[in-house]
Design an enzyme around this catalytic site. Structure first.
Site, PDB file in Angstrom:
ATOM      1  N   GLU A  38     -15.884  58.943 120.120  1.00  0.00           N
ATOM      2  CA  GLU A  38     -14.684  58.126 120.225  1.00  0.00           C
ATOM      3  C   GLU A  38     -14.858  56.846 119.425  1.00  0.00           C
ATOM      4  OE1 GLU A  38     -11.994  55.605 123.460  1.00  0.00           O
ATOM      5  OE2 GLU A  38     -13.884  56.540 124.076  1.00  0.00           O
ATOM      6  N   ASP A  74     -21.141  58.194 124.544  1.00  0.00           N
ATOM      7  CA  ASP A  74     -20.644  57.661 125.809  1.00  0.00           C
ATOM      8  C   ASP A  74     -21.550  57.948 127.000  1.00  0.00           C
ATOM      9  OD1 ASP A  74     -18.594  56.212 127.261  1.00  0.00           O
ATOM     10  OD2 ASP A  74     -18.172  58.127 128.224  1.00  0.00           O
ATOM     11  N   LYS A  88     -20.651  50.203 119.034  1.00  0.00           N
ATOM     12  CA  LYS A  88     -21.645  51.291 119.076  1.00  0.00           C
ATOM     13  C   LYS A  88     -21.153  52.531 118.346  1.00  0.00           C
ATOM     14  CE  LYS A  88     -21.758  51.330 123.592  1.00  0.00           C
ATOM     15  NZ  LYS A  88     -20.881  50.189 123.881  1.00  0.00           N
ATOM     16  N   ARG A  99     -39.912  34.880 115.295  1.00  0.00           N
ATOM     17  CA  ARG A  99     -39.734  35.163 113.870  1.00  0.00           C
ATOM     18  C   ARG A  99     -40.707  36.231 113.379  1.00  0.00           C
ATOM     19  NH1 ARG A  99     -37.279  30.807 111.155  1.00  0.00           N
ATOM     20  NH2 ARG A  99     -37.422  32.083 109.270  1.00  0.00           N
TER      21      ARG A  99
END
Length: 320
Positions: free
Chosen positions: A205, A180, A162, A248
């Protein structure tokens, strides 16, 4: 945190020129109560005895109306106003309440507050402030980022990538809101606003690099304080069988409920070699088109149906 009348006056008093007419209560005067239906009660508004507000505002128009009622009806209305136990009664336009209001306030222990601002200006400012201050809130693990003007929450298991994806998007000109622990507040029935806790603001981070200050690295334009949540992207390492289950045509679009608001969610497969930043931008552009009423999957199906009808026209009708 704004929960009491005293804290509201302390924070907004100087700007909105609020002052205590009666002595400040010794104990906290809650702006919301546990009484049934109180959560649906309007926080502030002009004088209303049918659907009473927690903060009842009386301005010149209300005083003119009350003066036209006659002595008996005036007294009954004032008693009804205070018997509903508002958090406070606010007099705007520099009005000094007459004795009937002061007596009813003393009997019911209801604070009286004055302001030199007009009633409409006062109500608008306080309503906006209270809507944000008292909104329901929830912290969600993920990275909240602005992409093409849309608030996008990146979620997924720890170490799925992420923060790396967020860093890639920031380097492409998008903006960080929170890493976070973004905090979301329901500021309207279908609107969630996301912000960053003060201690985490500007920081991201990234595993292997540690804590990065995005503002210091990329400049003021790389961060933003708040944004409405428009889309959730769930990063998931899917196996071949799971990939084959994805439709799809419509993809993996679903919804996630946060604080009672249904937020569109896309499950995005994570695999080596996939350029996730480009895929997130494409997902956001696709969602913008959906909001505007266009769905590529529906357009594709309609186009194929038209092509089939041209290749295979309806047989001519036989005369009866």
């Amino acid at each position: 945190m704004i929960e009491s009348l005293q804290s509201l006056i302390a924070q907004t008093g100087p700007r909105l020129k609020l002052r205590w007419i009666t002595p400040e209560p010794a104990s906290a005067r809650l702006l919301r109560t546990e009484a049934p239906g109180s959560t649906r009660q309007s926080l502030i508004g002009s004088l209303n005895c049918i659907h009473p507000n927690r903060l009842q505002v009386i301005g010149n128009a209300e005083l003119i109306y009350l003066a036209q009622l006659g002595r008996t009806a005036f007294g009954e209305t004032v008693q009804k106003l205070f018997s509903d136990h508002p958090a406070a009664v606010i007099f705007s336009d520099g009005i000094e309440p007459e004795a009937a209001f002061r007596e009813a306030a003393e009997q019911t222990r209801t604070p009286l507050i004055g302001s030199s601002l007009g009633d409409e200006e006062l109500i608008n400012h306080l309503r906006y402030f209270l809507t944000h201050a008292l909104a329901e809130r929830r912290t969600v693990h993920g990275v909240f980022i602005e992409v093409l003007g849309m608030g996008v929450l990146l979620v997924g298991d720890p170490a799925v990538g992420k923060s790396e994806l967020a860093l890639d998007l920031i380097s492409r000109g998008h903006r960080l809101i929170a890493d976070d622990a973004p905090r979301f507040a329901r500021i309207a029935p279908e609107t969630l606003e996301g912000t960053c806790p003060e201690a985490l603001r500007d920081f991201l981070e990234v595993r292997g690099l540690g804590i990065l200050n995005i503002r210091a690295m990329f400049g003021e334009g790389a961060v933003v304080r708040s944004k409405t949540l428009n889309l959730i992207i769930d990063l998931q390492p899917l196996d071949q069988q799971q990939l084959e289950c994805i439709d799809r045509l419509s993809g993996s679009l679903s919804v996630r409920n946060i604080l009672g608001v249904a937020v569109p969610k896309i499950t995005m497969p994570v695999a080596p070699g996939r350029n996730l930043a480009i895929l997130v931008e494409a997902a956001v552009r696709h969602q913008i088109l959906r909001i505007r009423g266009y769905d590529a999957g529906v357009d594709f199906v309609d186009r194929q149906a038209r092509a089939i009808s041209i290749d295979r026209p309806d047989p001519p009708r036989t005369p009866s």
